[in-house]
Write a protein that holds these residues in place. Structure first.
Motif, PDB file in Angstrom:
ATOM      1  N   LYS A  79     -11.924 -36.992  24.843  1.00 13.40           N
ATOM      2  CA  LYS A  79     -12.460 -35.646  24.977  1.00 13.40           C
ATOM      3  C   LYS A  79     -13.387 -35.583  26.188  1.00 13.40           C
ATOM      4  O   LYS A  79     -13.960 -36.620  26.535  1.00 13.40           O
ATOM      5  CB  LYS A  79     -13.173 -35.204  23.688  1.00 13.40           C
ATOM      6  CG  LYS A  79     -14.358 -36.103  23.263  1.00 13.40           C
ATOM      7  CD  LYS A  79     -15.654 -35.705  23.891  1.00 13.40           C
ATOM      8  CE  LYS A  79     -16.780 -36.638  23.675  1.00 13.40           C
ATOM      9  NZ  LYS A  79     -17.938 -36.500  24.493  1.00 13.40           N
ATOM     10  N   MET A 124     -12.120 -38.772  17.536  1.00 12.07           N
ATOM     11  CA  MET A 124     -11.907 -39.914  16.640  1.00 12.07           C
ATOM     12  C   MET A 124     -12.397 -39.688  15.224  1.00 12.07           C
ATOM     13  O   MET A 124     -11.978 -40.377  14.305  1.00 12.07           O
ATOM     14  CB  MET A 124     -12.540 -41.176  17.234  1.00 12.07           C
ATOM     15  CG  MET A 124     -14.046 -41.273  17.146  1.00 12.07           C
ATOM     16  SD  MET A 124     -14.881 -39.954  18.069  1.00 12.07           S
ATOM     17  CE  MET A 124     -16.567 -40.504  18.081  1.00 12.07           C
ATOM     18  N   HIS A 160     -26.216 -34.505  14.050  1.00  9.87           N
ATOM     19  CA  HIS A 160     -25.627 -35.342  15.109  1.00  9.87           C
ATOM     20  C   HIS A 160     -26.789 -35.870  15.951  1.00  9.87           C
ATOM     21  O   HIS A 160     -27.374 -35.129  16.739  1.00  9.87           O
ATOM     22  CB  HIS A 160     -24.674 -34.468  15.948  1.00  9.87           C
ATOM     23  CG  HIS A 160     -23.896 -35.230  16.981  1.00  9.87           C
ATOM     24  ND1 HIS A 160     -22.750 -34.718  17.570  1.00  9.87           N
ATOM     25  CD2 HIS A 160     -24.085 -36.452  17.551  1.00  9.87           C
ATOM     26  CE1 HIS A 160     -22.289 -35.598  18.454  1.00  9.87           C
ATOM     27  NE2 HIS A 160     -23.081 -36.645  18.456  1.00  9.87           N
ATOM     28  N   ASN A 164     -28.442 -39.006  18.407  1.00  7.83           N
ATOM     29  CA  ASN A 164     -28.304 -40.196  19.266  1.00  7.83           C
ATOM     30  C   ASN A 164     -29.702 -40.786  19.440  1.00  7.83           C
ATOM     31  O   ASN A 164     -30.679 -40.039  19.469  1.00  7.83           O
ATOM     32  CB  ASN A 164     -27.770 -39.827  20.656  1.00  7.83           C
ATOM     33  CG  ASN A 164     -26.330 -39.306  20.668  1.00  7.83           C
ATOM     34  OD1 ASN A 164     -25.793 -39.016  21.724  1.00  7.83           O
ATOM     35  ND2 ASN A 164     -25.705 -39.143  19.522  1.00  7.83           N
ATOM     36  N   PHE A 173     -28.258 -36.791  31.354  1.00 10.38           N
ATOM     37  CA  PHE A 173     -27.894 -35.827  30.305  1.00 10.38           C
ATOM     38  C   PHE A 173     -28.669 -34.511  30.448  1.00 10.38           C
ATOM     39  O   PHE A 173     -29.868 -34.510  30.728  1.00 10.38           O
ATOM     40  CB  PHE A 173     -28.188 -36.439  28.933  1.00 10.38           C
ATOM     41  CG  PHE A 173     -27.110 -36.188  27.920  1.00 10.38           C
ATOM     42  CD1 PHE A 173     -25.832 -36.691  28.102  1.00 10.38           C
ATOM     43  CD2 PHE A 173     -27.375 -35.428  26.789  1.00 10.38           C
ATOM     44  CE1 PHE A 173     -24.835 -36.463  27.169  1.00 10.38           C
ATOM     45  CE2 PHE A 173     -26.391 -35.191  25.849  1.00 10.38           C
ATOM     46  CZ  PHE A 173     -25.122 -35.711  26.034  1.00 10.38           C
ATOM     47  N   ASP A 179     -20.797 -32.043  25.543  1.00 14.05           N
ATOM     48  CA  ASP A 179     -20.460 -33.463  25.449  1.00 14.05           C
ATOM     49  C   ASP A 179     -20.693 -33.999  24.033  1.00 14.05           C
ATOM     50  O   ASP A 179     -20.042 -34.947  23.612  1.00 14.05           O
ATOM     51  CB  ASP A 179     -21.318 -34.264  26.444  1.00 14.05           C
ATOM     52  CG  ASP A 179     -20.728 -35.635  26.726  1.00 14.05           C
ATOM     53  OD1 ASP A 179     -19.591 -35.691  27.228  1.00 14.05           O
ATOM     54  OD2 ASP A 179     -21.382 -36.636  26.406  1.00 14.05           O
ATOM     55  N   SER A 180     -21.640 -33.398  23.292  1.00 20.68           N
ATOM     56  CA  SER A 180     -21.987 -33.906  21.959  1.00 20.68           C
ATOM     57  C   SER A 180     -21.458 -32.972  20.863  1.00 20.68           C
ATOM     58  O   SER A 180     -20.633 -33.371  20.040  1.00 20.68           O
ATOM     59  CB  SER A 180     -23.505 -34.061  21.833  1.00 20.68           C
ATOM     60  OG  SER A 180     -24.021 -34.861  22.868  1.00 20.68           O
ATOM     61  N   HIS A 214     -17.804 -32.439  19.396  1.00 24.04           N
ATOM     62  CA  HIS A 214     -17.226 -33.122  18.223  1.00 24.04           C
ATOM     63  C   HIS A 214     -17.319 -32.224  16.989  1.00 24.04           C
ATOM     64  O   HIS A 214     -16.383 -32.162  16.200  1.00 24.04           O
ATOM     65  CB  HIS A 214     -17.987 -34.425  17.935  1.00 24.04           C
ATOM     66  CG  HIS A 214     -17.626 -35.543  18.865  1.00 24.04           C
ATOM     67  ND1 HIS A 214     -16.392 -36.155  18.860  1.00 24.04           N
ATOM     68  CD2 HIS A 214     -18.351 -36.164  19.818  1.00 24.04           C
ATOM     69  CE1 HIS A 214     -16.376 -37.110  19.775  1.00 24.04           C
ATOM     70  NE2 HIS A 214     -17.536 -37.137  20.373  1.00 24.04           N
ATOM     71  N   TYR A 235     -28.060 -44.114  15.744  1.00 25.42           N
ATOM     72  CA  TYR A 235     -26.950 -43.153  15.877  1.00 25.42           C
ATOM     73  C   TYR A 235     -26.593 -42.652  14.486  1.00 25.42           C
ATOM     74  O   TYR A 235     -26.250 -43.458  13.614  1.00 25.42           O
ATOM     75  CB  TYR A 235     -25.748 -43.859  16.522  1.00 25.42           C
ATOM     76  CG  TYR A 235     -24.630 -42.901  16.847  1.00 25.42           C
ATOM     77  CD1 TYR A 235     -24.630 -42.193  18.051  1.00 25.42           C
ATOM     78  CD2 TYR A 235     -23.587 -42.680  15.960  1.00 25.42           C
ATOM     79  CE1 TYR A 235     -23.624 -41.300  18.357  1.00 25.42           C
ATOM     80  CE2 TYR A 235     -22.580 -41.791  16.261  1.00 25.42           C
ATOM     81  CZ  TYR A 235     -22.601 -41.099  17.459  1.00 25.42           C
ATOM     82  OH  TYR A 235     -21.602 -40.206  17.757  1.00 25.42           O
ATOM     83  N   PHE A 252     -22.209 -44.809  19.105  1.00 29.40           N
ATOM     84  CA  PHE A 252     -20.963 -44.282  18.531  1.00 29.40           C
ATOM     85  C   PHE A 252     -19.843 -45.318  18.492  1.00 29.40           C
ATOM     86  O   PHE A 252     -18.966 -45.243  17.647  1.00 29.40           O
ATOM     87  CB  PHE A 252     -20.507 -43.002  19.238  1.00 29.40           C
ATOM     88  CG  PHE A 252     -20.424 -43.099  20.737  1.00 29.40           C
ATOM     89  CD1 PHE A 252     -21.523 -42.789  21.534  1.00 29.40           C
ATOM     90  CD2 PHE A 252     -19.259 -43.490  21.350  1.00 29.40           C
ATOM     91  CE1 PHE A 252     -21.446 -42.866  22.917  1.00 29.40           C
ATOM     92  CE2 PHE A 252     -19.169 -43.566  22.725  1.00 29.40           C
ATOM     93  CZ  PHE A 252     -20.281 -43.260  23.519  1.00 29.40           C
TER      94      PHE A 252
HETATM   95  C1  ISE Z   1     -20.759 -39.041  23.666  1.00 24.62           C
HETATM   96  O1  ISE Z   1     -19.951 -38.678  24.756  1.00 24.62           O
HETATM   97  C2  ISE Z   1     -19.940 -39.058  22.410  1.00 24.62           C
HETATM   98  O2  ISE Z   1     -18.796 -38.721  22.371  1.00 24.62           O
HETATM   99  C3  ISE Z   1     -20.704 -39.395  21.188  1.00 24.62           C
HETATM  100  O3  ISE Z   1     -19.895 -39.411  20.049  1.00 24.62           O
HETATM  101  C4  ISE Z   1     -21.838 -38.398  21.023  1.00 24.62           C
HETATM  102  O4  ISE Z   1     -22.612 -38.732  19.902  1.00 24.62           O
HETATM  103  C5  ISE Z   1     -22.725 -38.369  22.264  1.00 24.62           C
HETATM  104  O5  ISE Z   1     -23.747 -37.418  22.096  1.00 24.62           O
HETATM  105  C6  ISE Z   1     -21.899 -38.048  23.487  1.00 24.62           C
HETATM  106  O6  ISE Z   1     -22.715 -38.059  24.636  1.00 24.62           O
END
Ligand code: ISE
Length: 339
Positions: A98, A127, A156, A158, A165, A173-174, A177, A236, A273
């Protein structure tokens, strides 16, 4: 295919690409990693050296190689469009990390190009669809044993954000998902997105709005509330609780080994992750490789349409954060290939 194995070319030798190279080389059966392409030749050689693959400095050359039967794309999202179009042209099954592409317009181009071939060749790397807890949650919701879902509470977190970022990246990007997870769990398209933010954590870099609360409304009337917090400091953590008419169901509680000592009890939290979703990545790659050996992709995986829908939600989320109001989403007509 050499020895009946699917021969894989991998584009992108960064953090994710290196992890996938190791995964294919060490754990995926019926698959052989033959080539690794990256614009940085040193990086490509370094990753290739830990496998039996050769390093290639030009992704176009890799896609055209006669010994490549299937492609993994793990380079940044901004590079995906021409790579996906070239792979479709060659008829290669693809597992693309992604996002599909960075915006809805280019994502729709990919959908249209794939639909015109009348074959699904693109699988998108969301995933979580392969994570054991998430698949169980999906089965629970689909089985209707808890009644209709009303609200999803998603967390979610991190431990720390990478230096480059931005507040927008927290959405595209986060939270990308969660956009996919919500559509997949509820089997409903997203109707609108809005974003609120409390005061930022003092642990976050000065220019980052962290955490943010993203509210997602679906066409079927469910509301998902997502807390995205990329400098939580402690680990995480990805959770989801579905509140339904007759009960709730929750995943992501890190229920590994619980220890008791010194008047305290507790367990551990995954660090990133790759560790948290290690089983999901392995299952995703194995099922993709099995399908690629038959010339296609896993039909239950996220596809190009899902990538387009996620891109449209990300765009709405970034706009909603900018203007401070709810942004509605309107998708193009879905081609029959994705019915
Ligand atoms: C990263 O690219 C991901 O795909 C992680 O799953 C996500 O938790 C993270 O915040 C993203 O930067």
């Amino acid at each position: 295919m050499g020895n009946g194995e699917v021969r894989i070319g991998l584009i992108g030798a960064g953090r994710m690409g290196a992890d996938h190279a190791r995964r294919i080389h060490e754990r995926i059966s019926g698959a052989e990693l033959v080539a690794i392409g990256d614009p940085d030749p040193e990086r490509a050689h370094e990753v290739a050296a830990s496998t039996a693959a050769r390093a290639v400095d030009n992704p176009g050359k890799l896609i055209a190689s006669p010994d490549v039967d299937a492609l993994v794309i793990a380079s940044p999202g901004s590079t995906h469009e021409p790579l996906l179009l070239a792979a479709l042209e060659r008829g290669l099954p693809v597992l693309c990390e992604k996002p599909l592409t960075p915006d809805a317009e280019s994502a729709l181009k990919i959908v249209t190009a794939e639909a015109s071939t009348e074959r699904r060749l693109i699988q998108l790397g969301f995933m979580r669809r392969y994570d054991m807890e998430y698949t169980q949650l999906k089965r629970t919701l689909a089985g209707q044993e808890l009644g209709a879902p009303l609200v999803l509470h998603c967390t979610h977190r991190n431990p720390v954000s990478p230096p480059e970022f931005t507040s927008d990246m927290m959405i595209y990007d986060s939270v990308v998902h969660e956009f996919d997870t919500v559509r997949w769990l509820l089997e409903s398209e997203i109707k609108s997105v809005s974003v609120n933010a409390p005061r930022s954590s003092t642990r976050a870099p000065d220019d980052l709005v962290d955490p943010q609360l993203v509210t997602i409304e679906t066409l079927d009337g469910t509301v998902a509330q997502v807390e995205i917090f990329v400098n939580c400091g402690f680990g995480y953590q990805v959770r989801c609780e579905a509140v339904c008419e007759a009960g709730t169901a929750r995943v992501g509680d890190d229920s590994g080994v619980i220890t008791c000592r010194d008047s305290a009890w507790g367990g551990s939290i995954t660090a990133d992750f790759r560790e948290r979703f290690h089983q999901a990545f392995d299952s995703e790659f194995q099922q993709w490789a099995d399908a690629a050996r038959r010339g296609g992709v896993d039909q239950t995986a996220a596809n190009a349409w899902d990538g387009y829908a996620a891109a449209a939600s990300c765009e709405a989320g970034v706009r909603a954060r900018g203007i401070g109001t709810r942004v509605p989403i309107s998708l193009a007509e879905r081609p029959d290939l994705y019915a």
